[in-house]
Design a protein around this motif. Structure first.
Motif, PDB file in Angstrom:
ATOM      1  N   MET A   1       0.824  -1.185   0.000  1.00 54.42           N
ATOM      2  CA  MET A   1       0.000   0.000   0.000  1.00 54.42           C
ATOM      3  C   MET A   1       0.871   1.253   0.000  1.00 54.42           C
ATOM      4  O   MET A   1       0.527   2.226  -0.638  1.00 54.42           O
ATOM      5  CB  MET A   1      -0.934   0.013   1.201  1.00 54.42           C
ATOM      6  N   LYS A   2       1.985   1.198   0.696  1.00 58.67           N
ATOM      7  CA  LYS A   2       2.850   2.377   0.766  1.00 58.67           C
ATOM      8  C   LYS A   2       3.286   2.814  -0.627  1.00 58.67           C
ATOM      9  O   LYS A   2       3.265   4.007  -0.944  1.00 58.67           O
ATOM     10  CB  LYS A   2       4.058   2.097   1.642  1.00 58.67           C
ATOM     11  N   HIS A   3       3.643   1.869  -1.471  1.00 56.61           N
ATOM     12  CA  HIS A   3       4.085   2.215  -2.820  1.00 56.61           C
ATOM     13  C   HIS A   3       2.909   2.579  -3.722  1.00 56.61           C
ATOM     14  O   HIS A   3       3.024   3.455  -4.563  1.00 56.61           O
ATOM     15  CB  HIS A   3       4.871   1.056  -3.432  1.00 56.61           C
ATOM     16  N   ARG A   4       1.782   1.923  -3.507  1.00 56.40           N
ATOM     17  CA  ARG A   4       0.628   2.144  -4.379  1.00 56.40           C
ATOM     18  C   ARG A   4      -0.030   3.504  -4.158  1.00 56.40           C
ATOM     19  O   ARG A   4      -0.411   4.178  -5.102  1.00 56.40           O
ATOM     20  CB  ARG A   4      -0.390   1.037  -4.172  1.00 56.40           C
ATOM     21  N   VAL A   5      -0.189   3.910  -2.889  1.00 51.89           N
ATOM     22  CA  VAL A   5      -0.870   5.177  -2.606  1.00 51.89           C
ATOM     23  C   VAL A   5       0.070   6.252  -2.077  1.00 51.89           C
ATOM     24  O   VAL A   5      -0.354   7.363  -1.788  1.00 51.89           O
ATOM     25  CB  VAL A   5      -2.046   4.982  -1.617  1.00 51.89           C
ATOM     26  N   GLY A   6       1.330   5.912  -1.913  1.00 52.11           N
ATOM     27  CA  GLY A   6       2.310   6.901  -1.481  1.00 52.11           C
ATOM     28  C   GLY A   6       2.243   7.228   0.003  1.00 52.11           C
ATOM     29  O   GLY A   6       2.578   8.334   0.410  1.00 52.11           O
ATOM     30  N   GLY A   7       1.799   6.302   0.815  1.00 51.03           N
ATOM     31  CA  GLY A   7       1.731   6.566   2.255  1.00 51.03           C
ATOM     32  C   GLY A   7       1.213   5.360   3.010  1.00 51.03           C
ATOM     33  O   GLY A   7       1.174   4.250   2.492  1.00 51.03           O
TER      34      GLY A   7
END
Length: 57
Positions: A1-7
């Motif tokens: 999720m961190k890479h997908r939504v930037g956070g």
């Protein structure tokens, strides 16, 4: 999720059989759900506090 939504983020999902999945990538996440007249809740990984739902009516 961190890479997908930037956070950081989290999700609570339910499948067609009523099974519940909870996942997050932050340090902690408050979550809760009710099933079979019981409430399940937690904040840290691995927690699943369970209490009966109290009805005051």
């Amino acid at each position: 999720m961190k890479h997908r939504v930037g956070g950081n983020g989290g999700a609570i999902v339910l499948d067609y059989q009523g099974n519940i999945g909870i996942q997050w990538n932050s340090e902690m996440m408050a979550w809760a759900y009710a099933k079979d007249d019981m409430i399940h809740y937690g904040i840290n990984r691995g927690e699943d506090f369970i209490e009966p739902i109290q009805r005051n009516w």
